[in-house]
Design a protein around this motif. Structure first.
Motif: not given
Length: 155
Positions: A24-37, A116-123, A128-134
């Protein structure tokens, strides 16, 4: 393994933990906040089997504290420490686990469930781009390691 009633990390600390984890290192903080939930804290005692080879996977784990061993029977594949992760492929599919993971020490893990991760990817498809790159980088590194080992074996 048990879920703890009192969470150790507040949201901003979870975002910082995610940022420190390579997937997740290249993922913007705003998205990380959603993943953190989505993160569920679990405590694990030493010698606890966390993941079993052959079981259907539906989550990944991030190690906040402690060490785990990834293994197939008696062969150790990796020792993972704080800020490492495992089970990430189970965020993308529901195939069987490819190895066992056992705690070596007391551990605090953060679990991210697939649904819940799939639900987040839908939005937020950029997750998904960050995960796939890693994952692509990990695959390239594994291929390089295999190539080097086969080169050594042929000499």
């Amino acid at each position: 393994m048990k879920n703890t009633n009192q969470e150790r990390l507040i949201l901003i600390e979870r975002v910082l933990l995610l940022k420190a984890v390579s997937i997740f290192s290249e993922t913007p903080e705003s998205i990380l906040a959603e993943i953190a939930h989505l993160m569920e804290e679990q405590t694990v005692e030493p010698n606890t089997n966390i993941v079993s080879e052959g079981e259907i996977g539906n989550c990944m784990y991030i190690i906040f504290q402690g060490n785990v061993k990834v293994h197939k029977e008696n062969q150790t594949l990796a020792i993972l420490k704080e800020k490492s992760y495992f089970g990430e492929l189970s965020l993308l599919d529901t195939e069987t686990r490819s190895a066992d993971v056992t705690s070596l020490t007391d551990c605090i893990l953060y679990k991210i469930n697939q649904e819940p991760f799939f639900d987040l990817i839908d939005c937020r498809p950029e997750v998904m781009k960050a995960v796939m790159q890693n994952l692509s980088k990990r695959l390239r590194d594994a291929n390089h390691k295999i190539f080097e080992l086969s080169k050594e074996a042929s000499h």
